[in-house]
Design a protein around this motif. Structure first.
Motif, mmCIF file in Angstrom:
data_model
loop_
_atom_site.group_PDB
_atom_site.id
_atom_site.type_symbol
_atom_site.label_atom_id
_atom_site.label_comp_id
_atom_site.label_asym_id
_atom_site.label_seq_id
_atom_site.Cartn_x
_atom_site.Cartn_y
_atom_site.Cartn_z
ATOM 1 N N ASP A 186 11.412 -10.303 -43.900
ATOM 2 C CA ASP A 186 10.240 -9.604 -44.424
ATOM 3 C C ASP A 186 9.756 -8.580 -43.398
ATOM 4 O OD1 ASP A 186 10.419 -11.246 -46.617
ATOM 5 O OD2 ASP A 186 8.717 -12.528 -46.072
ATOM 6 N N ASP A 187 8.948 -7.635 -43.864
ATOM 7 C CA ASP A 187 8.531 -6.526 -43.006
ATOM 8 C C ASP A 187 7.767 -6.959 -41.765
ATOM 9 O OD1 ASP A 187 9.720 -4.762 -44.721
ATOM 10 O OD2 ASP A 187 7.866 -4.180 -45.744
ATOM 11 N N ASP A 188 7.032 -8.084 -41.842
ATOM 12 C CA ASP A 188 6.215 -8.511 -40.707
ATOM 13 C C ASP A 188 6.866 -9.611 -39.871
ATOM 14 O OD1 ASP A 188 6.047 -10.478 -42.627
ATOM 15 O OD2 ASP A 188 3.862 -10.712 -42.503
ATOM 16 N N ALA A 189 8.129 -9.912 -40.128
ATOM 17 C CA ALA A 189 8.814 -10.996 -39.414
ATOM 18 C C ALA A 189 9.137 -10.598 -37.984
ATOM 19 C CB ALA A 189 10.091 -11.383 -40.145
ATOM 20 N N ARG A 190 9.241 -11.614 -37.125
ATOM 21 C CA ARG A 190 9.621 -11.421 -35.733
ATOM 22 C C ARG A 190 10.757 -12.383 -35.407
ATOM 23 N NH1 ARG A 190 4.527 -12.916 -32.700
ATOM 24 N NH2 ARG A 190 4.616 -14.552 -34.286
ATOM 25 N N TYR A 191 11.777 -11.865 -34.756
ATOM 26 C CA TYR A 191 12.964 -12.680 -34.494
ATOM 27 C C TYR A 191 13.535 -12.303 -33.136
ATOM 28 C CZ TYR A 191 17.631 -14.762 -35.173
ATOM 29 O OH TYR A 191 18.780 -15.503 -35.043
ATOM 30 N N VAL A 192 13.698 -13.303 -32.272
ATOM 31 C CA VAL A 192 14.255 -13.106 -30.936
ATOM 32 C C VAL A 192 15.395 -14.101 -30.771
ATOM 33 C CG1 VAL A 192 13.816 -13.171 -28.451
ATOM 34 C CG2 VAL A 192 12.025 -12.370 -30.014
ATOM 35 N N ALA A 193 16.608 -13.610 -30.535
ATOM 36 C CA ALA A 193 17.764 -14.504 -30.477
ATOM 37 C C ALA A 193 18.703 -14.111 -29.353
ATOM 38 C CB ALA A 193 18.516 -14.488 -31.804
ATOM 39 N N THR A 194 19.333 -15.129 -28.770
ATOM 40 C CA THR A 194 20.417 -14.930 -27.821
ATOM 41 C C THR A 194 21.637 -15.676 -28.338
ATOM 42 O OG1 THR A 194 18.878 -14.802 -25.957
ATOM 43 C CG2 THR A 194 21.196 -15.194 -25.451
ATOM 44 N N HIS A 195 22.763 -14.983 -28.395
ATOM 45 C CA HIS A 195 24.026 -15.594 -28.815
ATOM 46 C C HIS A 195 24.934 -15.703 -27.595
ATOM 47 C CE1 HIS A 195 23.911 -14.755 -33.425
ATOM 48 N NE2 HIS A 195 22.688 -14.916 -32.939
ATOM 49 N N PHE A 196 25.280 -16.931 -27.223
ATOM 50 C CA PHE A 196 26.202 -17.173 -26.120
ATOM 51 C C PHE A 196 27.575 -17.482 -26.710
ATOM 52 C CE2 PHE A 196 21.999 -18.782 -24.903
ATOM 53 C CZ PHE A 196 21.755 -18.103 -23.727
ATOM 54 N N GLY A 197 28.621 -16.812 -26.231
ATOM 55 C CA GLY A 197 29.959 -17.074 -26.751
ATOM 56 C C GLY A 197 30.974 -17.250 -25.643
ATOM 57 N N ARG A 198 31.930 -18.147 -25.868
ATOM 58 C CA ARG A 198 33.042 -18.357 -24.934
ATOM 59 C C ARG A 198 34.337 -18.303 -25.731
ATOM 60 N NH1 ARG A 198 36.777 -21.709 -22.832
ATOM 61 N NH2 ARG A 198 37.033 -21.748 -20.550
ATOM 62 N N VAL A 199 35.226 -17.372 -25.372
ATOM 63 C CA VAL A 199 36.460 -17.142 -26.115
ATOM 64 C C VAL A 199 37.637 -17.691 -25.313
ATOM 65 C CG1 VAL A 199 37.870 -15.437 -27.319
ATOM 66 C CG2 VAL A 199 35.403 -15.043 -27.035
ATOM 67 N N GLY A 200 38.412 -18.587 -25.959
ATOM 68 C CA GLY A 200 39.508 -19.265 -25.292
ATOM 69 C C GLY A 200 40.797 -18.455 -25.255
ATOM 70 N N ARG A 201 41.842 -19.096 -24.761
ATOM 71 C CA ARG A 201 43.138 -18.451 -24.553
ATOM 72 C C ARG A 201 43.720 -17.933 -25.877
ATOM 73 N NH1 ARG A 201 47.225 -18.700 -20.650
ATOM 74 N NH2 ARG A 201 45.892 -20.101 -19.418
ATOM 75 N N ASP A 202 44.113 -16.674 -25.872
ATOM 76 C CA ASP A 202 44.759 -16.034 -27.026
ATOM 77 C C ASP A 202 43.925 -16.123 -28.297
ATOM 78 O OD1 ASP A 202 47.003 -15.319 -25.490
ATOM 79 O OD2 ASP A 202 47.926 -17.273 -25.819
ATOM 80 N N ALA A 203 42.629 -16.334 -28.161
ATOM 81 C CA ALA A 203 41.738 -16.396 -29.322
ATOM 82 C C ALA A 203 41.183 -15.017 -29.615
ATOM 83 C CB ALA A 203 40.604 -17.386 -29.076
ATOM 84 N N ARG A 204 40.799 -14.825 -30.872
ATOM 85 C CA ARG A 204 40.204 -13.544 -31.274
ATOM 86 C C ARG A 204 38.842 -13.807 -31.883
ATOM 87 N NH1 ARG A 204 42.866 -8.241 -33.982
ATOM 88 N NH2 ARG A 204 40.930 -7.054 -34.181
ATOM 89 N N PHE A 205 37.843 -13.100 -31.363
ATOM 90 C CA PHE A 205 36.467 -13.298 -31.804
ATOM 91 C C PHE A 205 35.850 -11.967 -32.180
ATOM 92 C CE2 PHE A 205 31.864 -13.999 -30.411
ATOM 93 C CZ PHE A 205 31.500 -14.560 -31.619
ATOM 94 N N LYS A 206 35.284 -11.925 -33.399
ATOM 95 C CA LYS A 206 34.545 -10.753 -33.853
ATOM 96 C C LYS A 206 33.094 -11.162 -34.065
ATOM 97 C CE LYS A 206 36.450 -8.092 -36.921
ATOM 98 N NZ LYS A 206 36.950 -7.564 -38.217
ATOM 99 N N HIS A 207 32.178 -10.464 -33.401
ATOM 100 C CA HIS A 207 30.748 -10.765 -33.512
ATOM 101 C C HIS A 207 30.051 -9.534 -34.063
ATOM 102 C CE1 HIS A 207 26.556 -11.323 -32.114
ATOM 103 N NE2 HIS A 207 26.821 -12.606 -32.237
#
Length: 404
Positions: A186-207
């Motif tokens: 909604d127009d008055d919403a507030r959102y604060v986020a941190t995304h922590f990611g760890r990518v392993g051997r030969d893995a592919r990650f799209k964020h």
């Protein structure tokens, strides 16, 4: 020093041993799970100086409800969704908060939402989250992709919200995972986020970060390519309207050798007081030989009265790399593009819409999930249809750009 940086002193010194943290040393920032260990946020800190802290002060250091919330989680083969206690061993596997808001949320949640991907055939899960409510709240989400698994996970955020959230993402060896976070609040919403990611051997990650709705939206991905052969693609698309603040502080850490990283964010701004912030930090560590990395941010200004901050940073601790670079540009409509379209009988207003759609389509088309791509294209069309000043004659050619 906790929560910020300190000026260089005369003479030689070691940042890690003596506690001095130059702004450019991204991995030396203070980290803690305890909000009390961070000093009060004033808005002068290196990671808060472009954020309207007065509008989210109660989320940074106020009391937060940590109760579980209702969500729409359809049953999907190969993907398990469940709530676990904060004492669960999977909590805290990836990342440690490096700002007071993230630490406040970490100490406030009651249960964590865990999404576990185990199937090797590609699966898709759209997790609807629209029941956060307007009261200040904390949340904690864990997404784990088992080795060789394959999935697309969409965190579809909407409705009212005053939310601080930490998301931990673990990508096992040879896994393929796409995580999309959609902010359509909604127009008055507030959102604060941190995304922590760890990518392993030969893995592919799209964020992928998609920010459209909300008063203040700040989503900060911090992704580590932790094992050889890891591949990380960090994408973002955003559209800021009058009075809206959309922020992304991206950190991509090449920790292991033979890793590949791509960061590409694009945004559009229209309306008085529309504001976007993008900070891209790429760190190529001392052991990250044969690294291939590139980051860029592009912003398209549609009306007067807007502001886009775009700051790419690149830190390299080894000389043995395949390539690394960054780019940033903020500009208005290109008159040559508009002239080309209008010379073929297209009206000025429609030509401007086509330019914006084409500008943002590069990111949308890379998501790889057709239903969401169609929805985002429709949302962008709606934003453009609601525009008042998009056809204004004051809009000229690109005003600022940087290539390094």
């Amino acid at each position: 020093m906790p929560g910020g940086s300190k000026a260089h002193s005369d003479g030689g010194w070691d940042a890690r041993e003596k506690g001095f943290i130059p702004v450019q040393t991204r991995d030396a920032r203070f980290r803690s799970y305890a909000a009390a260990e961070f000093p009060a946020v004033t808005g002068h800190e290196v990671n808060w100086k472009l954020t309207p802290v007065g509008r989210i002060g109660d989320l940074i250091d106020g009391e937060l409800s940590g109760a579980p919330y209702e969500l729409d989680a359809p049953t999907t083969t190969g993907i398990d969704v469940s709530w676990v206690d904060r004492s669960d061993a999977r909590v805290g596997v990836v990342g440690t908060p490096e700002d007071k808001a993230a630490a406040n949320a970490w100490g406030s949640f009651d249960k964590a939402l865990v999404i576990t991907v185990s199937g090797e055939d590609e699966q898709e899960l759209v997790l609807g989250r629209s029941a956060f409510g307007a009261a200040p709240r904390a949340a904690h989400t864990i997404i784990e992709a088992k080795p060789f698994s394959n999935a697309v996970i969409v965190l579809d955020n909407s409705g009212a919200a005053s939310l601080v959230e930490n998301v931990e993402i673990v990508i096992g060896d040879s896994a393929r995972l796409t995580v999309v976070t959609v902010q359509d609040f909604d127009d008055d919403a507030r959102y604060v986020a941190t995304h922590f990611g760890r990518v392993g051997r030969d893995a592919r990650f799209k964020h992928v970060v998609v920010s459209l709705g909300g008063s203040v939206v700040r989503v900060n991905p911090a992704i580590t390519l932790a094992e050889p052969g890891a591949d990380g693609e960090l994408l973002g698309v955003y559209f800021s309207d009058a009075g809206q603040h959309l922020e992304q502080q991206v950190f991509l850490f090449h920790e292991a050798a033979n890793t590949k990283g791509r960061v590409n964010y694009k945004g559009a701004l229209q309306g008085e007081g529309a504001r976007t912030v993008w900070i891209g930090d790429v760190l190529i560590g001392a052991n990250a030989s044969a690294t291939d990395s590139y980051e860029q941010n592009r912003n398209l200004v549609l009306t007067d009265g807007t502001r886009a901050d775009s700051i790419p940073n690149l830190e390299i601790e080894t000389g043995d790399i395949l390539g690394a670079g960054h780019a940033s540009a903020t500009g208005r409509f290109d008159d040559e593009q508009l002239f080309y379209l209008r010379s073929r009988g297209i009206s000025e207003s429609e030509a401007r819409r086509l330019v914006v759609r084409g500008f943002l389509a590069e990111i949308v088309q890379k998501i790889g999930f057709a239903p969401l791509e169609e929805r985002l294209n429709s949302a962008i069309e709606a934003e453009l249809a609601a525009s008042v000043g998009i056809a204004g004659s004051t809009l000229g050619r690109q005003v600022d750009g940087a290539q390094r």
